[in-house]
Design an enzyme around this catalytic site. Structure first.
Site, PDB file in Angstrom:
ATOM      1  N   LYS A 275      13.973 -29.425  21.271  1.00  0.00           N
ATOM      2  CA  LYS A 275      14.426 -28.081  21.662  1.00  0.00           C
ATOM      3  C   LYS A 275      14.519 -28.036  23.183  1.00  0.00           C
ATOM      4  O   LYS A 275      13.570 -28.410  23.878  1.00  0.00           O
ATOM      5  CB  LYS A 275      13.452 -27.019  21.145  1.00  0.00           C
ATOM      6  CG  LYS A 275      13.723 -25.602  21.693  1.00  0.00           C
ATOM      7  CD  LYS A 275      12.831 -24.537  21.058  1.00  0.00           C
ATOM      8  CE  LYS A 275      12.919 -23.209  21.810  1.00  0.00           C
ATOM      9  NZ  LYS A 275      12.042 -22.162  21.248  1.00  0.00           N
TER      10      LYS A 275
ATOM     11  N   LYS B 205      11.256 -10.577  25.752  1.00  0.00           N
ATOM     12  CA  LYS B 205       9.822 -10.849  25.701  1.00  0.00           C
ATOM     13  C   LYS B 205       9.104  -9.826  26.583  1.00  0.00           C
ATOM     14  O   LYS B 205       9.214  -9.853  27.791  1.00  0.00           O
ATOM     15  CB  LYS B 205       9.520 -12.267  26.191  1.00  0.00           C
ATOM     16  CG  LYS B 205       9.982 -13.327  25.204  1.00  0.00           C
ATOM     17  CD  LYS B 205       9.557 -14.707  25.647  1.00  0.00           C
ATOM     18  CE  LYS B 205      10.053 -15.757  24.671  1.00  0.00           C
ATOM     19  NZ  LYS B 205       9.340 -15.743  23.379  1.00  0.00           N
TER      20      LYS B 205
ATOM     21  N   GLU C 124      15.576 -18.049  18.931  1.00  0.00           N
ATOM     22  CA  GLU C 124      16.793 -18.765  19.355  1.00  0.00           C
ATOM     23  C   GLU C 124      16.661 -20.282  19.209  1.00  0.00           C
ATOM     24  O   GLU C 124      17.653 -20.968  19.023  1.00  0.00           O
ATOM     25  CB  GLU C 124      17.136 -18.404  20.802  1.00  0.00           C
ATOM     26  CG  GLU C 124      16.400 -19.200  21.883  1.00  0.00           C
ATOM     27  CD  GLU C 124      14.875 -19.126  21.808  1.00  0.00           C
ATOM     28  OE1 GLU C 124      14.378 -18.098  21.320  1.00  0.00           O
ATOM     29  OE2 GLU C 124      14.194 -20.088  22.216  1.00  0.00           O
TER      30      GLU C 124
ATOM     31  N   ARG D 153      15.526 -22.150  16.872  1.00  0.00           N
ATOM     32  CA  ARG D 153      15.991 -22.664  15.583  1.00  0.00           C
ATOM     33  C   ARG D 153      17.514 -22.601  15.459  1.00  0.00           C
ATOM     34  O   ARG D 153      18.113 -23.377  14.723  1.00  0.00           O
ATOM     35  CB  ARG D 153      15.296 -21.908  14.439  1.00  0.00           C
ATOM     36  CG  ARG D 153      15.536 -20.427  14.432  1.00  0.00           C
ATOM     37  CD  ARG D 153      14.576 -19.681  13.524  1.00  0.00           C
ATOM     38  NE  ARG D 153      13.246 -19.509  14.111  1.00  0.00           N
ATOM     39  CZ  ARG D 153      12.233 -18.878  13.521  1.00  0.00           C
ATOM     40  NH1 ARG D 153      12.395 -18.362  12.309  1.00  0.00           N
ATOM     41  NH2 ARG D 153      11.080 -18.758  14.125  1.00  0.00           N
TER      42      ARG D 153
HETATM   43  C1  TOD Z   1       9.615 -15.437  16.947  1.00  0.00           C
HETATM   44  C2  TOD Z   1      10.270 -15.846  15.692  1.00  0.00           C
HETATM   45  C3  TOD Z   1       9.609 -16.622  17.891  1.00  0.00           C
HETATM   46  C4  TOD Z   1       8.703 -16.419  19.089  1.00  0.00           C
HETATM   47  C5  TOD Z   1       8.623 -17.648  19.934  1.00  0.00           C
HETATM   48  C6  TOD Z   1       9.944 -17.921  20.574  1.00  0.00           C
HETATM   49  C7  TOD Z   1       4.416 -14.728  18.980  1.00  0.00           C
HETATM   50  C8  TOD Z   1       4.368 -15.109  20.298  1.00  0.00           C
HETATM   51  C9  TOD Z   1       3.194 -15.517  20.860  1.00  0.00           C
HETATM   52  C10 TOD Z   1       2.115 -15.172  18.753  1.00  0.00           C
HETATM   53  C11 TOD Z   1       5.752 -12.778  18.382  1.00  0.00           C
HETATM   54  O1  TOD Z   1       4.965 -12.166  17.729  1.00  0.00           O
HETATM   55  O2  TOD Z   1       6.635 -12.281  19.053  1.00  0.00           O
HETATM   56  C12 TOD Z   1       5.646 -14.286  18.345  1.00  0.00           C
HETATM   57  C13 TOD Z   1       3.288 -14.748  18.201  1.00  0.00           C
HETATM   58  C14 TOD Z   1       2.050 -15.560  20.086  1.00  0.00           C
HETATM   59  N1  TOD Z   1       6.871 -14.840  18.916  1.00  0.00           N
HETATM   60  C15 TOD Z   1       7.320 -16.028  18.591  1.00  0.00           C
HETATM   61  O3  TOD Z   1       6.705 -16.776  17.919  1.00  0.00           O
HETATM   62  C16 TOD Z   1      10.343 -14.283  17.556  1.00  0.00           C
HETATM   63  O4  TOD Z   1       7.669 -17.449  20.948  1.00  0.00           O
HETATM   64  O5  TOD Z   1      10.385 -17.196  21.417  1.00  0.00           O
HETATM   65  N2  TOD Z   1      10.638 -18.967  20.201  1.00  0.00           N
HETATM   66  O6  TOD Z   1      11.849 -19.182  20.715  1.00  0.00           O
HETATM   67 ZN    ZN Z   2      12.170 -20.356  22.461  1.00  0.00          ZN
HETATM   68 ZN    ZN Z   3      12.407 -17.304  21.673  1.00  0.00          ZN
END
Ligand code: TOD
Ligand code: ZN
Ligand code: ZN
Length: 494
Positions: free
Chosen positions: A256, A268, A342, A344
């Site tokens: 990735k 975020k 994003e 995936r």
């Molecule tokens: C999620 C599918 C992907 C995202 C990941 C990302 C999370 C973040 C930190 C626990 C959330 O709850 O928003 C979680 C859980 C700790 N977010 C993620 O897992 C939106 O960080 O951005 N991947 O690209």
């Molecule tokens: Zn990401």
């Molecule tokens: Zn993300």
């Protein structure tokens, strides 16, 4: 860093710092061993005053005035009965941290006899070099930083010499991965990542193909390209190939490569650490780090492809909307119910591309989900695969590297969480089991007869504290696991 074995005993050895492993409860017999260098009474006093008993994580440094040896660092190894190679790794790391300003030779003395000499040399050599890593590229005035330049493994069997030549190439791969991850997003852009790949190709004779946005459009990579839409920076699809003679296996490593992940319109916010998101290309760093090590080691029989669908997840007027439907290069349609999932989307098209190469195996690495960090923390990555043999091989490779890797369930029924009312699937499932649905999403883009494994490194790619082998920051996780895996692949095929 020059590494070698020497057959000398301690009283014959000369150098500036001696790191000596001490077994728990054996301090008395050890004192005898050092009496040619340190006064016996003084040493036993220092041991008893400091409460140093050779327990794990204990250490005691003694500065010496006479002779060439300036300092002895005693490091506890714990009880002899339960001594493991990981204890040597950790003790080497602790010892190295006590060496502040290394000029000259470092000697390491451990109870080598308990181990296979090649495994011990690899673990200790890697630990010393990787612990003393520092990234000063972004300081205006990088203060002088002296790395350890020479290490002698005192009394280790000469049979270790065969592996010793591999330590530096492997560590260069790990350090390269760390440097890529720690480079800020205004320096390490998708184009810069492509340039770094070009340099790898030139330096090690790898083949390089870069697909620009237009090329990707032509193959129908709608999932990947949708992520890049909100950025002013063009996406770069990177494909490096290492091809030795007499190819018996062909593998693809996919990483990735989000040089920054703002989350997109699912921005975020709060505790989601937007300021850390330069690390979202950690998978690509592991893969390119492995490419560097492999370029140097030149293993035989395995053709290796390194693939990164690099881009940035940003926001502007043309950015992906939450709710958009996009089409991947295998024809599947995806409802983007979360623009922050994003990674995936980019991996979907990268995996379809990887399958077209008809490899014997595909392994992808990605900083994919916070859910994996919640499940396994920052020292263990998650592994998803339907292939038991591939799982065993990767876990073994990770074990040799001392990198944590734990197989997670590929629970097919959770796929229902990815049902979309409008498209073939949506990109995000419910929060519970979020790293499993992420793996199941990726599986939709892999041809079913190709062994494939997915490694979620969202936790392991970065550390907030100094720990074994890794100073705070980018860890370079995965490089050594991948290299070990490739090395063993020569012996058997999947
Ligand atoms: C999620 C599918 C992907 C995202 C990941 C990302 C999370 C973040 C930190 C626990 C959330 O709850 O928003 C979680 C859980 C700790 N977010 C993620 O897992 C939106 O960080 O951005 N991947 O690209
Ligand atoms: Zn990401
Ligand atoms: Zn993300």
């Amino acid at each position: 860093m020059k590494i070698s074995t020497v057959t000398k005993t301690i009283n014959e050895w000369s150098g500036s710092v001696l790191v000596a492993g001490v077994l728990e409860g054996k301090t008395e017999s050890q004192i005898n061993l050092f009496k040619s260098i340190v006064n016996e009474t003084y040493l036993s006093q220092r041991f008893s005053n400091s409460k140093f008993q050779g327990k794990k994580n204990q250490n005691l440094s003694i500065e010496l005035i006479d002779g060439s040896i300036k300092k002895i660092v005693f490091v506890g190894l714990g009880p002899a009965e339960s001594l493991l190679i990981d204890d040597l790794r950790i003790a080497s790391s602790i010892g190295t941290r006590q060496i502040s300003d290394s000029e000259g030779k470092v000697g390491i003395l451990f109870p080598w006899d308990a181990f296979d000499p090649t495994s011990a040399a690899l673990a200790v050599g890697e630990a010393v070099r990787l612990t003393s890593y520092k990234d000063l590229r972004f300081k205006s005035d990088p203060q002088e930083f002296r790395k350890i330049t020479e290490v002698e493994l005192i009394g280790l069997d000469k049979r270790a010499n065969s592996i010793i030549s591999e330590i530096n190439p492997i560590c260069e791969g790990v350090e390269f991965a760390r440097a890529l991850v720690s480079a800020p997003p205004n320096f390490l852009t998708p184009s810069q990542l492509a340039k770094e790949s070009k340099k790898l190709a030139e330096d090690y004779g790898l083949n390089l193909k870069i697909l620009n946005k237009k090329d990707c459009e032509e193959i129908g990579m709608g999932a990947y390209l949708s992520v890049a839409k909100g950025s002013d920076l063009d996406p770069k699809f990177i494909h490096l190939t290492y091809s030795p003679e007499n190819v018996k296996n062909k593998v693809v490593l996919v990483g990735k490569g989000l040089t920054f992940d703002s989350g997109g319109y699912n921005l975020k916010v709060g505790a989601s650490q937007i300021e850390k998101m330069k690390y979202d290309m950690g998978g690509s760093a592991s893969v390119l780090g492995a490419a560097k090590a492999i370029g140097k080691l030149k293993p035989s029989n395995t053709e290796i492809h390194f693939i990164v669908a690099a881009c940035e997840n940003m926001i502007n007027g043309s950015a992906l909307h939450p709710g958009d439907v996009v089409k991947a290069s295998n024809g599947k349609t995806i409802e983007v119910n979360n623009t922050d999932a994003e990674g995936r989307l980019t991996l979907a098209d990268a995996l379809v591309y990887a399958c077209k190469l008809k490899p014997n195996a595909i392994v992808d690495l990605a900083t994919l989900t916070g859910a994996c960090v919640i499940a396994l923390g920052d020292e263990i990555a998650g592994l998803w695969t339907d292939n038991d043999q591939l799982s065993e091989q990767l876990i073994r490779a990770a074990d040799i590297a001392g990198e944590g890797l734990w197989r997670m369930p590929m629970k097919d029924s959770y796929k229902s969480g990815l049902k979309s009312s409008i498209a073939d699937l949506q990109n995000t499932g419910p929060r519970p089991g979020g790293s499993i649905t992420a793996a199941l999403f990726l599986k939709e883009f892999v041809t079913s007869n190709i062994p494939w494994a997915h490694i979620d490194i969202a936790g392991t790619c970065w550390t907030e504290k100094d720990r074994d082998l890794t100073p705070k920051g980018a860890t370079g996780y995965g490089v050594r696991t991948l290299v070990n895996w490739i090395k063993e692949l020569n012996l058997k095929s999947i």
